[in-house]
Motif scaffolding. Sequence first.
Motif, PDB file in Angstrom:
ATOM      1  N   ASP A 149      -7.981  26.922 -15.792  1.00  0.00           N
ATOM      2  CA  ASP A 149      -9.070  26.796 -16.750  1.00  0.00           C
ATOM      3  C   ASP A 149     -10.432  27.085 -16.118  1.00  0.00           C
ATOM      4  N   GLY A 150     -10.502  28.128 -15.293  1.00  0.00           N
ATOM      5  CA  GLY A 150     -11.770  28.538 -14.705  1.00  0.00           C
ATOM      6  C   GLY A 150     -12.233  27.729 -13.520  1.00  0.00           C
ATOM      7  N   ARG A 151     -11.371  26.829 -13.028  1.00  0.00           N
ATOM      8  CA  ARG A 151     -11.763  25.983 -11.891  1.00  0.00           C
ATOM      9  C   ARG A 151     -10.756  26.135 -10.755  1.00  0.00           C
ATOM     10  N   LEU A 152     -11.246  25.937  -9.543  1.00  0.00           N
ATOM     11  CA  LEU A 152     -10.368  25.930  -8.370  1.00  0.00           C
ATOM     12  C   LEU A 152      -9.893  24.491  -8.184  1.00  0.00           C
ATOM     13  N   THR A 153      -8.595  24.267  -8.437  1.00  0.00           N
ATOM     14  CA  THR A 153      -8.080  22.889  -8.446  1.00  0.00           C
ATOM     15  C   THR A 153      -7.330  22.527  -7.173  1.00  0.00           C
ATOM     16  N   GLU A 154      -6.756  23.490  -6.469  1.00  0.00           N
ATOM     17  CA  GLU A 154      -6.021  23.197  -5.235  1.00  0.00           C
ATOM     18  C   GLU A 154      -6.282  24.298  -4.224  1.00  0.00           C
ATOM     19  N   LEU A 155      -6.286  23.940  -2.949  1.00  0.00           N
ATOM     20  CA  LEU A 155      -6.489  24.905  -1.875  1.00  0.00           C
ATOM     21  C   LEU A 155      -5.801  24.390  -0.625  1.00  0.00           C
ATOM     22  N   GLY A 156      -4.928  25.201  -0.060  1.00  0.00           N
ATOM     23  CA  GLY A 156      -4.213  24.805   1.145  1.00  0.00           C
ATOM     24  C   GLY A 156      -3.107  25.801   1.465  1.00  0.00           C
ATOM     25  N   THR A 157      -2.298  25.472   2.489  1.00  0.00           N
ATOM     26  CA  THR A 157      -1.170  26.343   2.815  1.00  0.00           C
ATOM     27  C   THR A 157      -0.058  26.139   1.790  1.00  0.00           C
ATOM     28  N   HIS A 158       0.907  27.039   1.794  1.00  0.00           N
ATOM     29  CA  HIS A 158       2.032  26.943   0.873  1.00  0.00           C
ATOM     30  C   HIS A 158       2.748  25.604   1.039  1.00  0.00           C
ATOM     31  N   ASP A 159       3.075  25.249   2.255  1.00  0.00           N
ATOM     32  CA  ASP A 159       3.820  24.009   2.492  1.00  0.00           C
ATOM     33  C   ASP A 159       3.004  22.780   2.092  1.00  0.00           C
ATOM     34  N   GLU A 160       1.692  22.806   2.366  1.00  0.00           N
ATOM     35  CA  GLU A 160       0.853  21.674   2.011  1.00  0.00           C
ATOM     36  C   GLU A 160       0.826  21.461   0.495  1.00  0.00           C
ATOM     37  N   LEU A 161       0.702  22.549  -0.251  1.00  0.00           N
ATOM     38  CA  LEU A 161       0.600  22.417  -1.703  1.00  0.00           C
ATOM     39  C   LEU A 161       1.930  22.038  -2.336  1.00  0.00           C
ATOM     40  N   VAL A 162       3.027  22.558  -1.780  1.00  0.00           N
ATOM     41  CA  VAL A 162       4.337  22.160  -2.305  1.00  0.00           C
ATOM     42  C   VAL A 162       4.558  20.670  -2.050  1.00  0.00           C
ATOM     43  N   ALA A 163       4.174  20.214  -0.849  1.00  0.00           N
ATOM     44  CA  ALA A 163       4.358  18.802  -0.512  1.00  0.00           C
ATOM     45  C   ALA A 163       3.472  17.893  -1.356  1.00  0.00           C
ATOM     46  N   ALA A 164       2.316  18.440  -1.801  1.00  0.00           N
ATOM     47  CA  ALA A 164       1.399  17.626  -2.599  1.00  0.00           C
ATOM     48  C   ALA A 164       1.933  17.355  -4.000  1.00  0.00           C
ATOM     49  N   GLY A 165       2.875  18.163  -4.470  1.00  0.00           N
ATOM     50  CA  GLY A 165       3.490  17.938  -5.775  1.00  0.00           C
ATOM     51  C   GLY A 165       2.569  18.173  -6.951  1.00  0.00           C
ATOM     52  N   GLY A 166       1.569  19.025  -6.796  1.00  0.00           N
ATOM     53  CA  GLY A 166       0.626  19.284  -7.881  1.00  0.00           C
ATOM     54  C   GLY A 166       0.987  20.526  -8.688  1.00  0.00           C
ATOM     55  N   ALA A 167      -0.070  21.226  -9.172  1.00  0.00           N
ATOM     56  CA  ALA A 167       0.134  22.383 -10.042  1.00  0.00           C
ATOM     57  C   ALA A 167       0.889  23.498  -9.329  1.00  0.00           C
ATOM     58  N   TYR A 168       0.553  23.748  -8.045  1.00  0.00           N
ATOM     59  CA  TYR A 168       1.247  24.815  -7.327  1.00  0.00           C
ATOM     60  C   TYR A 168       2.719  24.477  -7.137  1.00  0.00           C
ATOM     61  N   ALA A 169       3.016  23.220  -6.840  1.00  0.00           N
ATOM     62  CA  ALA A 169       4.420  22.821  -6.675  1.00  0.00           C
ATOM     63  C   ALA A 169       5.193  23.050  -7.968  1.00  0.00           C
ATOM     64  N   ALA A 170       4.548  22.793  -9.112  1.00  0.00           N
ATOM     65  CA  ALA A 170       5.208  23.031 -10.397  1.00  0.00           C
ATOM     66  C   ALA A 170       5.456  24.521 -10.602  1.00  0.00           C
ATOM     67  N   LEU A 171       4.464  25.360 -10.238  1.00  0.00           N
ATOM     68  CA  LEU A 171       4.643  26.812 -10.364  1.00  0.00           C
ATOM     69  C   LEU A 171       5.773  27.290  -9.455  1.00  0.00           C
ATOM     70  N   TRP A 172       5.804  26.765  -8.251  1.00  0.00           N
ATOM     71  CA  TRP A 172       6.836  27.168  -7.300  1.00  0.00           C
ATOM     72  C   TRP A 172       8.220  26.773  -7.806  1.00  0.00           C
ATOM     73  N   GLY A 173       8.313  25.571  -8.361  1.00  0.00           N
ATOM     74  CA  GLY A 173       9.589  25.136  -8.912  1.00  0.00           C
ATOM     75  C   GLY A 173      10.015  26.011 -10.083  1.00  0.00           C
ATOM     76  N   SER A 174       9.084  26.344 -10.955  1.00  0.00           N
ATOM     77  CA  SER A 174       9.412  27.210 -12.088  1.00  0.00           C
ATOM     78  C   SER A 174       9.824  28.597 -11.613  1.00  0.00           C
ATOM     79  N   TRP A 175       9.195  29.055 -10.569  1.00  0.00           N
ATOM     80  CA  TRP A 175       9.506  30.385 -10.025  1.00  0.00           C
ATOM     81  C   TRP A 175      10.955  30.439  -9.544  1.00  0.00           C
ATOM     82  N   HIS A 176      11.430  29.318  -8.979  1.00  0.00           N
ATOM     83  CA  HIS A 176      12.809  29.269  -8.480  1.00  0.00           C
ATOM     84  C   HIS A 176      13.769  28.648  -9.479  1.00  0.00           C
ATOM     85  N   GLY A 177      13.258  28.288 -10.637  1.00  0.00           N
ATOM     86  CA  GLY A 177      14.130  27.758 -11.683  1.00  0.00           C
ATOM     87  C   GLY A 177      14.641  26.371 -11.398  1.00  0.00           C
ATOM     88  N   ARG A 178      13.871  25.555 -10.652  1.00  0.00           N
ATOM     89  CA  ARG A 178      14.291  24.182 -10.379  1.00  0.00           C
ATOM     90  C   ARG A 178      13.056  23.337 -10.101  1.00  0.00           C
TER      91      ARG A 178
END
Length: 599
Positions: A558-587
């Motif tokens: 929505d026009g804002r930068l909400t998360e910033l970090g490495t791939h592993d950091e963001l997946v571990a954080a369980g936020g929006a990127y982790a949800a995108l990553w899970g959807s990308w792999h279908g789990r």
Amino acid sequence: MTPRTPDTPGQLPVAERAAVRRAMTGLVRADGRAFAALLGLNALAALAGLAGPWLLGRIVDEVRAGGGVDAVDRMALAILLCSAAQLLLARWARYVGHRFGERTLARVRERFVDRALALPASAVERAGAGDLTTRGTADVTTVGTTLRDTGPELLVNAVQALFLGAAVFVLSPPLGVVALVLLMPIRWALRWYLRRARDGYLAEGAANSDVAEVVASTVAGARTIEAFRLADRRVATSRKALEVSRRARFRTLYLRSVLFPVVEVSYVVPVGGVLLTGGVLQAYGTVSVGAVVACALYLQQLTVPLDEVLMRFEELQRSGASFARVEGLALAPRAAVDDAAVPADDRIDVSGVRYSYDRGGEVLRGVDLTVRPGERLAVVGPSGAGKSTLSRLLAGVDAPDEGSVTVGGVPVVALAPERLRRQVVLVTQEHHVFLGTVRDNLLIAEPDATDDALWAALAAVGAEEWVRELPDGLGTELGGDGGGRTDGSRAQQLALARVVLADPHTLILDEATALLDPTTARHTERALAAVLEGRTVIAIAHRLHTAHDADRVAVMEDGRLTELGTHDELVAAGGAYAALWGSWHGRAPSAGGTAAAAD
């Protein structure tokens, strides 16, 4: 002077009358000697044309006075010689005028191309291809016709009309006054026409631009229109644009339909008035029959040049509107460029950036981001989050409404075009294959590149194999009739090869490999990363394996930068990127194992 704003939002500006006059004066001064010769030859031709009616009047008076045949023969021979001189001088004047027009048209075309290439990409996109194309084709052609044909013809006939009118006054001032009074309806009709003509022709030009834009966008998006069954909507849009164009054309047609009938009637009345008045004056001995005949002949001759002047004047109004649209390119808004600005380094800083499009809401809402030199940054997020808009600001295509985007401490939009292209290059999925050879398409990025460098760039993006299979390799013609065909993926590879040759400090990829299959896309991205080792790469990622390979990932929502970090950091954080990553792999996402799965 403030440029005139076009009636259609987004179109490029239109120059005011004063700016058009200054531009035209500058063009005349650039070839002043030819223009002076043109005026001189026209004046001589007009003087030679005055001799015929005057000599014919002398013949009438000579015969009435009982003069000899020898005198009549001498005056008849003089009429023949003056007519021949007028013909030769007029042809010479038209030759000089046409050469003057062609040289001036060349200057107009060159200036138009220079200004078009200097336009900011954002201004071109807002205006649309239709407006710029119409100005560069129909409007420039109209201006060229005026400079080559209408202008010289107008001068020739204007000088002739002026001399013919003056001759009537010289022969008989009373008859000259009668002729002038009876010609006044032409002046009134012309004033009525001129008050309305420029706006009418400008509206017609804007309507033509809209039609061209609708046609161009429909052709470019034909597959999308077919896929989403939007044909009826596009037909309705086309009909609406054509209806506006039709009404604009009918408006200018109405103006001509009023002007020309009044003018045609006004030609006949002065001749009749001079004959009637001359008959009365001759009865009182104030004027000779020969003078009346000569004045009537001058007025009869005046019909032809005056008709030509008015016809050419109408063309001049059309051309003036076209020239105002051509000159309007110089008035398009541009960011203030500092030619001396040199970034201290390749660090990119985005501070408090807000941005909104002309006909939409706010797209970016206070974005702060720092991209370190040599970093590979992936920007991810749902559609409409502002990723592509951010990439345009990073590349200097658009300037933020608030905040700043700097590289090495210098605002990106303040960099001169040549330095900007060396500093930051934006590559999208929209690519153009230029008419010419494969070599020509690549040398655009680096004109001094050798063939070995071209092959290396093609190899880096996976295009070497299919280029070597072409009939003439790098010398194979692309596009046009009979040229080699390049589909979207090959056009994309050529664009990426140009990036390799340009070797920018910062590369921004916005779906730059979207038209390639996933395997080829990932291979190309990794090859680019290897070739551009040490350069900054910012990728707008729609395939999340790009984010996995990046040094850091920025998540936009929505026009804002909400998360910033490495791939592993963001997946571990369980936020929006982790949800995108899970959807990308279908789990559902998990902190462990996802990175391995991506490999």
